[in-house]
Scaffold this motif. Structure first.
Motif, PDB file in Angstrom:
ATOM      1  N   TYR A 123       0.839  -1.194   0.000  1.00 56.92           N
ATOM      2  CA  TYR A 123       0.000   0.000   0.000  1.00 56.92           C
ATOM      3  C   TYR A 123       0.877   1.247   0.000  1.00 56.92           C
ATOM      4  CZ  TYR A 123      -3.704  -3.228   1.352  1.00 56.92           C
ATOM      5  OH  TYR A 123      -4.593  -4.269   1.378  1.00 56.92           O
ATOM      6  N   LEU A 135      -9.061   3.062   2.009  1.00 52.84           N
ATOM      7  CA  LEU A 135      -8.160   2.541   0.991  1.00 52.84           C
ATOM      8  C   LEU A 135      -8.918   2.165  -0.269  1.00 52.84           C
ATOM      9  CD1 LEU A 135      -8.638  -0.794   0.949  1.00 52.84           C
ATOM     10  CD2 LEU A 135      -7.284  -0.669   3.023  1.00 52.84           C
ATOM     11  N   TRP A 177      -3.733   4.209   0.088  1.00 56.92           N
ATOM     12  CA  TRP A 177      -4.132   4.316   1.500  1.00 56.92           C
ATOM     13  C   TRP A 177      -4.064   5.784   1.924  1.00 56.92           C
ATOM     14  CZ3 TRP A 177      -3.346  -0.208   5.191  1.00 56.92           C
ATOM     15  CH2 TRP A 177      -3.712   0.118   6.503  1.00 56.92           C
TER      16      TRP A 177
END
Length: 255
Positions: free
Chosen positions: A75, A108, A122
């Motif tokens: 992420y 997210l 994110w």
């Protein structure tokens, strides 16, 4: 032994494993890296938190559906989740999970770049949890692996706002994703036999011992150890559920 708690736009912010057998995955990685692994909970979407020295390292949880393979997901931090998701689609990527809050307090989206490599966007809270990095058992490096990674660089520049630079690893060019003066991830040209993907490298103090341990626990050695000056030694592993990751023994700092 950094504990990161600031994540400017474009920096890696987290990683998680979604597995067909989360309890078995927790046992494997706990034994391999000496992680502390919390029990899964409904509040966390069925995920367990893996930590070292009491600081979060990764999350381990169930697959979202039966047609998704067991995999590690990387992420990246974004300042505006909706805008970054739109940019991903506009730049030729795919949106696999629309922006949302699957767990309270975590916003997210999941996207794929034009080559098909899947990763997460994110948007963190101003005061989010810290992330343990760059010590044994923790994430050390993140790498885009694709047959033509350079073709995706405009996508990442547009979506994440990163800069792109290059170094050499042996005779091969190696791309770098830069946030300001800091290189936060790499990009490696593969032989094209595997789909494009993001690879997570975990720091280990002794690569050879870690390989023995990883395979004794039921993993498979995917690549023989490699090395590069200024980097260290590394090897790729496939865990018992089929997720690929890498072990990296960094080159010692000059004394």
């Amino acid at each position: 032994m950094p504990i990161e708690d600031a994540f400017p736009q474009g920096t890696p912010v987290w990683t998680d494993l979604q597995s067909a057998d989360p309890p078995a995955a927790a046992t494997y990685y706990r034994s391999l890296f000496d992680w502390e692994v919390s029990p899964p909970s409904a509040d966390s979407g069925g995920f367990s938190l893996a930590s070292g020295r009491g600081v979060p390292i990764a999350a381990l949880g169930p697959l979202p559906s039966d047609d998704v393979p067991t995999t590690w997901t990387v992420y990246f931090s974004v300042d505006d989740l909706e805008a970054a998701t739109v940019a991903a689609a506009d730049a030729g990527g795919s949106v696999l999970l629309e922006p949302g809050e699957p767990v309270p307090g975590i916003r997210l989206a999941i996207v794929a770049d034009p080559a098909g490599a899947v990763f997460g966007l994110w948007q963190r809270k101003e005061q989010g949890d810290p992330w343990l990095r760059d010590e044994p058992g923790a994430v050390d490096w993140l790498e885009l692996v694709a047959s033509d990674p350079a073709s995706t660089f405009p996508f990442y520049e547009s979506v994440l706002g990163v800069g792109i630079s290059e170094m050499r690893v042996g005779s091969e060019p190696y791309g770098l994703f830069d946030v300001g003066p800091t290189s936060v991830a790499g990009a490696y040209r593969s032989d094209g036999t595997d789909p494009a993907h993001w690879l997570v490298y975990f720091n280990v103090a002794d690569l050879d011992a870690a390989i023995v341990r990883a395979t004794e626990l039921g993993g498979t050695l995917r690549t023989e150890p490699l090395s590069a000056p200024g980097v260290g030694r590394w090897a790729e592993i496939v865990d018992p559920q089929g997720a690929g990751f890498a072990l990296l023994e960094p080159e010692p700092e000059p004394s």
